[in-house]
Design a protein around this motif. Structure first.
Motif, PDB file in Angstrom:
ATOM      1  N   LEU A 103      84.951  90.131  42.625  1.00  0.00           N
ATOM      2  CA  LEU A 103      83.615  90.589  42.997  1.00  0.00           C
ATOM      3  C   LEU A 103      83.679  91.522  44.195  1.00  0.00           C
ATOM      4  O   LEU A 103      83.001  92.565  44.229  1.00  0.00           O
ATOM      5  CB  LEU A 103      82.724  89.383  43.293  1.00  0.00           C
ATOM      6  N   TYR A 104      84.479  91.186  45.189  1.00  0.00           N
ATOM      7  CA  TYR A 104      84.637  92.070  46.340  1.00  0.00           C
ATOM      8  C   TYR A 104      85.253  93.398  45.917  1.00  0.00           C
ATOM      9  O   TYR A 104      84.874  94.468  46.428  1.00  0.00           O
ATOM     10  CB  TYR A 104      85.498  91.396  47.400  1.00  0.00           C
ATOM     11  N   ARG A 105      86.199  93.332  44.998  1.00  0.00           N
ATOM     12  CA  ARG A 105      86.827  94.567  44.529  1.00  0.00           C
ATOM     13  C   ARG A 105      85.811  95.441  43.797  1.00  0.00           C
ATOM     14  O   ARG A 105      85.793  96.674  43.972  1.00  0.00           O
ATOM     15  CB  ARG A 105      88.001  94.228  43.616  1.00  0.00           C
ATOM     16  N   LEU A 106      84.957  94.829  42.996  1.00  0.00           N
ATOM     17  CA  LEU A 106      83.928  95.594  42.286  1.00  0.00           C
ATOM     18  C   LEU A 106      82.984  96.270  43.272  1.00  0.00           C
ATOM     19  O   LEU A 106      82.626  97.446  43.103  1.00  0.00           O
ATOM     20  CB  LEU A 106      83.156  94.669  41.347  1.00  0.00           C
ATOM     21  N   VAL A 107      82.565  95.552  44.308  1.00  0.00           N
ATOM     22  CA  VAL A 107      81.635  96.114  45.284  1.00  0.00           C
ATOM     23  C   VAL A 107      82.290  97.231  46.080  1.00  0.00           C
ATOM     24  O   VAL A 107      81.675  98.278  46.352  1.00  0.00           O
ATOM     25  CB  VAL A 107      81.107  95.003  46.209  1.00  0.00           C
ATOM     26  N   ARG A 108      83.562  97.075  46.463  1.00  0.00           N
ATOM     27  CA  ARG A 108      84.248  98.117  47.228  1.00  0.00           C
ATOM     28  C   ARG A 108      84.471  99.365  46.373  1.00  0.00           C
ATOM     29  O   ARG A 108      84.319 100.491  46.870  1.00  0.00           O
ATOM     30  CB  ARG A 108      85.582  97.575  47.744  1.00  0.00           C
ATOM     31  N   ARG A 158      82.945 110.629  66.008  1.00  0.00           N
ATOM     32  CA  ARG A 158      83.071 109.606  67.036  1.00  0.00           C
ATOM     33  C   ARG A 158      83.117 108.220  66.409  1.00  0.00           C
ATOM     34  O   ARG A 158      82.715 108.016  65.265  1.00  0.00           O
ATOM     35  CB  ARG A 158      81.898 109.696  68.026  1.00  0.00           C
ATOM     36  N   HIS A 159      83.616 107.273  67.146  1.00  0.00           N
ATOM     37  CA  HIS A 159      83.675 105.878  66.718  1.00  0.00           C
ATOM     38  C   HIS A 159      82.623 105.094  67.485  1.00  0.00           C
ATOM     39  O   HIS A 159      82.336 105.378  68.643  1.00  0.00           O
ATOM     40  CB  HIS A 159      85.066 105.284  66.981  1.00  0.00           C
ATOM     41  N   ARG A 160      82.075 104.084  66.842  1.00  0.00           N
ATOM     42  CA  ARG A 160      81.091 103.225  67.491  1.00  0.00           C
ATOM     43  C   ARG A 160      81.261 101.813  66.972  1.00  0.00           C
ATOM     44  O   ARG A 160      81.798 101.594  65.902  1.00  0.00           O
ATOM     45  CB  ARG A 160      79.657 103.706  67.210  1.00  0.00           C
ATOM     46  N   ARG A 161      80.808 100.875  67.739  1.00  0.00           N
ATOM     47  CA  ARG A 161      80.897  99.481  67.329  1.00  0.00           C
ATOM     48  C   ARG A 161      79.711  99.179  66.411  1.00  0.00           C
ATOM     49  O   ARG A 161      78.568  99.224  66.834  1.00  0.00           O
ATOM     50  CB  ARG A 161      80.890  98.551  68.549  1.00  0.00           C
ATOM     51  N   THR A 162      80.009  98.878  65.178  1.00  0.00           N
ATOM     52  CA  THR A 162      78.964  98.602  64.201  1.00  0.00           C
ATOM     53  C   THR A 162      79.529  97.658  63.155  1.00  0.00           C
ATOM     54  O   THR A 162      80.717  97.367  63.125  1.00  0.00           O
ATOM     55  CB  THR A 162      78.464  99.900  63.543  1.00  0.00           C
ATOM     56  N   ALA A 163      78.686  97.197  62.281  1.00  0.00           N
ATOM     57  CA  ALA A 163      79.110  96.354  61.174  1.00  0.00           C
ATOM     58  C   ALA A 163      78.199  96.641  60.003  1.00  0.00           C
ATOM     59  O   ALA A 163      76.983  96.768  60.159  1.00  0.00           O
ATOM     60  CB  ALA A 163      79.046  94.869  61.554  1.00  0.00           C
ATOM     61  N   ALA A 164      78.806  96.769  58.826  1.00  0.00           N
ATOM     62  CA  ALA A 164      78.007  97.003  57.631  1.00  0.00           C
ATOM     63  C   ALA A 164      77.191  95.765  57.325  1.00  0.00           C
ATOM     64  O   ALA A 164      77.582  94.643  57.655  1.00  0.00           O
ATOM     65  CB  ALA A 164      78.927  97.347  56.459  1.00  0.00           C
ATOM     66  N   PRO A 165      76.047  95.936  56.683  1.00  0.00           N
ATOM     67  CA  PRO A 165      75.212  94.770  56.362  1.00  0.00           C
ATOM     68  C   PRO A 165      75.865  93.903  55.294  1.00  0.00           C
ATOM     69  O   PRO A 165      76.825  94.303  54.624  1.00  0.00           O
ATOM     70  CB  PRO A 165      73.911  95.405  55.863  1.00  0.00           C
ATOM     71  N   VAL A 166      75.314  92.724  55.143  1.00  0.00           N
ATOM     72  CA  VAL A 166      75.788  91.769  54.140  1.00  0.00           C
ATOM     73  C   VAL A 166      75.046  92.032  52.832  1.00  0.00           C
ATOM     74  O   VAL A 166      73.830  92.235  52.824  1.00  0.00           O
ATOM     75  CB  VAL A 166      75.549  90.315  54.615  1.00  0.00           C
ATOM     76  N   LEU A 167      75.776  92.030  51.734  1.00  0.00           N
ATOM     77  CA  LEU A 167      75.182  92.206  50.412  1.00  0.00           C
ATOM     78  C   LEU A 167      74.768  90.837  49.868  1.00  0.00           C
ATOM     79  O   LEU A 167      75.618  89.958  49.672  1.00  0.00           O
ATOM     80  CB  LEU A 167      76.180  92.864  49.460  1.00  0.00           C
ATOM     81  N   ALA A 184      75.761  98.147  37.646  1.00  0.00           N
ATOM     82  CA  ALA A 184      74.673  99.121  37.599  1.00  0.00           C
ATOM     83  C   ALA A 184      73.487  98.684  38.445  1.00  0.00           C
ATOM     84  O   ALA A 184      72.841  99.509  39.109  1.00  0.00           O
ATOM     85  CB  ALA A 184      74.244  99.341  36.152  1.00  0.00           C
ATOM     86  N   VAL A 185      73.176  97.391  38.445  1.00  0.00           N
ATOM     87  CA  VAL A 185      72.048  96.892  39.231  1.00  0.00           C
ATOM     88  C   VAL A 185      72.355  96.949  40.729  1.00  0.00           C
ATOM     89  O   VAL A 185      71.477  97.229  41.554  1.00  0.00           O
ATOM     90  CB  VAL A 185      71.698  95.454  38.793  1.00  0.00           C
ATOM     91  N   LEU A 186      73.608  96.706  41.104  1.00  0.00           N
ATOM     92  CA  LEU A 186      73.970  96.701  42.525  1.00  0.00           C
ATOM     93  C   LEU A 186      74.158  98.096  43.095  1.00  0.00           C
ATOM     94  O   LEU A 186      74.198  98.252  44.326  1.00  0.00           O
ATOM     95  CB  LEU A 186      75.253  95.894  42.727  1.00  0.00           C
ATOM     96  N   ALA A 187      74.276  99.105  42.257  1.00  0.00           N
ATOM     97  CA  ALA A 187      74.548 100.457  42.765  1.00  0.00           C
ATOM     98  C   ALA A 187      73.493 100.935  43.759  1.00  0.00           C
ATOM     99  O   ALA A 187      73.845 101.404  44.859  1.00  0.00           O
ATOM    100  CB  ALA A 187      74.682 101.429  41.589  1.00  0.00           C
ATOM    101  N   PRO A 188      72.181 100.857  43.463  1.00  0.00           N
ATOM    102  CA  PRO A 188      71.201 101.303  44.474  1.00  0.00           C
ATOM    103  C   PRO A 188      71.215 100.460  45.734  1.00  0.00           C
ATOM    104  O   PRO A 188      70.896 100.953  46.819  1.00  0.00           O
ATOM    105  CB  PRO A 188      69.859 101.183  43.742  1.00  0.00           C
ATOM    106  N   VAL A 189      71.572  99.184  45.599  1.00  0.00           N
ATOM    107  CA  VAL A 189      71.605  98.312  46.779  1.00  0.00           C
ATOM    108  C   VAL A 189      72.775  98.682  47.680  1.00  0.00           C
ATOM    109  O   VAL A 189      72.622  98.843  48.899  1.00  0.00           O
ATOM    110  CB  VAL A 189      71.678  96.839  46.349  1.00  0.00           C
TER     111      VAL A 189
END
Length: 628
Positions: A103-108, A158-167, A184-189
């Motif tokens: 599942l993680y591989r599909l999302v990445r 530039r680099h900044r301290r951030t974190a991507a949101p949780v799916l 296909a459903v997760l693509a817009p998300v």
């Protein structure tokens, strides 16, 4: 492709413009807080330079300095509360990468195709929806990691301290959808992580979430009066700022969604059109499974441990019944998305327990009065126990009303609970139309089923309508809901009204006597307690049904008594219908015509339709039944 890129850029620019508007409101609030301090600095500087001297200027300096100090102190406290207040977080089941590597591989892979940052983690929610959730607040998890900002335009190096949101993914999607449909459903998300990574949008979101959390913190009444007064001021300022930036924040989110949707059109667009149909179907099946199947089990202290698998069974049954859904079952030959999980059963169990907490308010851990139930055990563990519990409650109330156990002393086992006792008590005497109220208050002891100790409906113990155990099946509930009118919730006959009021009061006493659910310190999966991130005192967060009316409650109890008589005297069996919940099986076939006959007895005091139905099926109402 160029048009898609331009559309995505337009949406992102609109979102950024709204984010800047939100940040300008934050800047104006800061300027207002610093204005008295600036005036005080000017007055003090004028005094030290011998320009603003004299008793009047000295008094002005003292007053303005004092006001500036108070305003700065108040602004500092408000800023601290906004920064430290814990934002709301959705209750979810976290999915570690080693528990779902595919599942993680599909999302990445999806994020790489969309050219956006991949979500930082994946979680499941027991609902038919998916979204991105920012959990960068220190209370929500580990500190953010450094990540290259690829969407910052010219300053993107530039680099900044951030974190991507949780799916966050709706768990029913994983079990009902195929892998291609889920992608296909997760693509817009997933595409929403691109605009979300912009520093201006991220800062605006943090500010709005902080204000929202500050309002919630200020609304906490569990403090001393002095703190409540201070919190009232903090809440007033936070609400004022929220009102000021509400429209800009809403338009910002619309811009982010528009940019994500435009970017996602390049990925599986044709499949997504078909997948959206499955989203609506999954939502309908999930809602029906919760209200018709899971809710009766939760009320009995049992929680189905495979709700997501039940959605597949329910929708497969729908495809068998509805010719409009004939093509949906053929999809089951493809690979389901739940195969992307290493242990689907464990995840389904965790999501099922969370659903019970959110929609019913059950405990977070198993116990003697809160145990999981498998679908194969549902008829015996839930349906049979529910009917016999309702029947026992009905006879306890009849005992309290002084109704005789059997109107015929020659009947077999006159002290046993029988269906005839209920039928005779609810039957309206032939001459009741003339003096029904008089007979209700002063019944004739010689009348079969008379209740000498019964109280009139107007004097029956009043009790608030409470959620009772679910009825025999969803057809019963649906028929009752269809036939009852909003202005006719009160039973019509005096005996029915009295019995319904007593049942409602008895059920309210049982619910009040039930021990409160314990609040554990950790989640069932062993991770540090998500209960600390959302208000467990507000459970259930999403009640499934409003409290039942007294007449609905009485109809359910009478139906349960009929089912007990059918099982004990005619060999009927409790069953489970995936779309309608608990069902009575007579000769292997589901009985679907019981509801109108019960309503005829409850509403009009006419037992003839029900007696004919009992006679046709060989059910003997005079024989005692087994209760809980």
């Amino acid at each position: 492709m160029t048009g898609i890129a331009m559309g995505s850029e337009v949406g992102a620019q609109a979102a950024r413009a709204r984010a800047l508007a939100v940040l300008r409101i934050r800047g104006r609030a800061l300027a207002v807080a610093l204005l008295p301090a600036a005036a005080a600095v000017i007055l003090v500087a004028g005094g030290t330079s011998d320009h603003l001297v004299g008793p009047g200027w000295d008094a002005a300096r003292a007053v303005v300095s004092a006001v500036a100090l108070v305003v700065l102190l108040a602004a500092g406290v408000i800023a601290l509360v906004v920064a430290r207040a814990r934002p709301a977080v959705s209750p979810t089941v976290p999915i570690a990468e080693d528990a779902a590597p595919d599942l993680y591989r599909l999302v990445r892979d999806l994020a790489e195709r969309l050219d956006v940052p991949a979500p930082s983690a994946i979680a499941l929610t027991p609902d038919c929806d998916s979204w991105l959730e920012d959990r960068t607040h220190p209370a929500h998890g580990p500190p953010a990691h450094e990540e290259r900002d690829e969407l910052a335009g010219a300053a993107g190096g530039r680099h900044r301290r951030t974190a991507a949101p949780v799916l966050v993914i709706g768990s029913p999607f994983l079990w009902w959808m195929r892998v291609g449909e889920l992608r296909a459903v997760l693509a817009p998300v997933v595409a929403g992580t691109g605009p979300s990574a912009h520093p201006d949008i991220a800062a605006a979101r943090r500010f709005v979430r902080g204000l929202d959390a500050a309002v919630a913190t200020a609304a906490d009444r569990g403090r001393c009066p002095a703190f409540r007064l201070a919190c009232a001021g903090i809440g007033w300022v936070a609400r004022l700022l929220l009102r000021s930036c509400r429209q800009h924040a809403a338009e910002m989110e619309r811009g982010v969604a528009a940019a994500a949707a435009e970017r996602a059109q390049a990925v599986d667009y044709g499949v997504r059109i078909v997948a959206q149909e499955q989203v609506g179907l999954a939502y309908a099946g999930w809602d029906r499974l919760l209200t018709r199947v899971a809710l009766p089990a939760w009320r009995m202290g049992r929680w189905p441990s495979r709700l997501d698998a039940g959605v597949v069974a329910a929708l497969t049954e729908l495809s068998r019944r509805d010719r409009l859904a004939e093509g949906f079952a053929s999809r089951l030959g493809e690979r389901p998305a739940c195969d992307l999980l290493e242990e689907p059963g464990t995840v389904d169990e965790a999501a099922s327990l969370l659903a019970a907490r959110l929609f019913h308010g059950g405990p977070a851990e198993c116990g003697p009065d809160w145990a999981p139930v498998d679908w194969s055990e549902y008829p015996e563990e839930v349906v049979d126990r529910k009917w016999r519990t309702d029947a026992a409650r009905l006879h306890r109330v009849l005992d309290a009303l002084g109704v005789r156990r059997a109107p015929d002393p020659t009947a077999h086992d006159p002290n046993g609970p029988t269906l005839s006792r209920v039928l005779d008590h609810l039957t309206t005497p032939p001459d009741a139309d003339a003096d029904a109220d008089t007979r209700a208050t002063s019944p004739n002891p010689g009348t079969p089923g008379a209740t000498p100790d019964a109280e009139p409906a107007s004097r029956a113990p009043a009790a608030p309508a409470t959620e009772a155990d679910a009825g025999i099946d969803a057809d019963t509930t649906a028929d009752i809901d269809t036939d009852l009118h909003p202005d006719e919730d009160t039973p019509r006959t005096p005996r029915t009204a009295t019995l319904a009021a007593r049942l409602s009061a008895e059920l309210a006493r049982e619910e009040a006597a039930a021990p409160p659910a314990p609040v554990p310190g950790a989640s069932p999966s062993g991770q540090a307690g998500p209960d600390a991130l959302w208000d467990v005192d507000a459970l259930p967060l999403f009640p499934l049904q409003p409290p039942r009316t007294e007449r609905e409650l009485l109809a359910d109890h009478v139906t349960a008594m009929v089912c007990c008589a059918a099982m004990d005297t005619a060999g009927a069996q409790p069953g489970l219908d995936w779309l309608d919940g608990p069902a009575l099986l007579v000769g292997g076939e589901r009985a679907t015509d019981l509801a109108p006959r019960v309503l005829s007895l409850v509403e009009d005091g006419d037992p003839d339709p029900l007696r004919v139905w009992l006679s046709d099926l060989g059910i003997r109402p005079e024989k005692p039944v087994r209760l809980v």
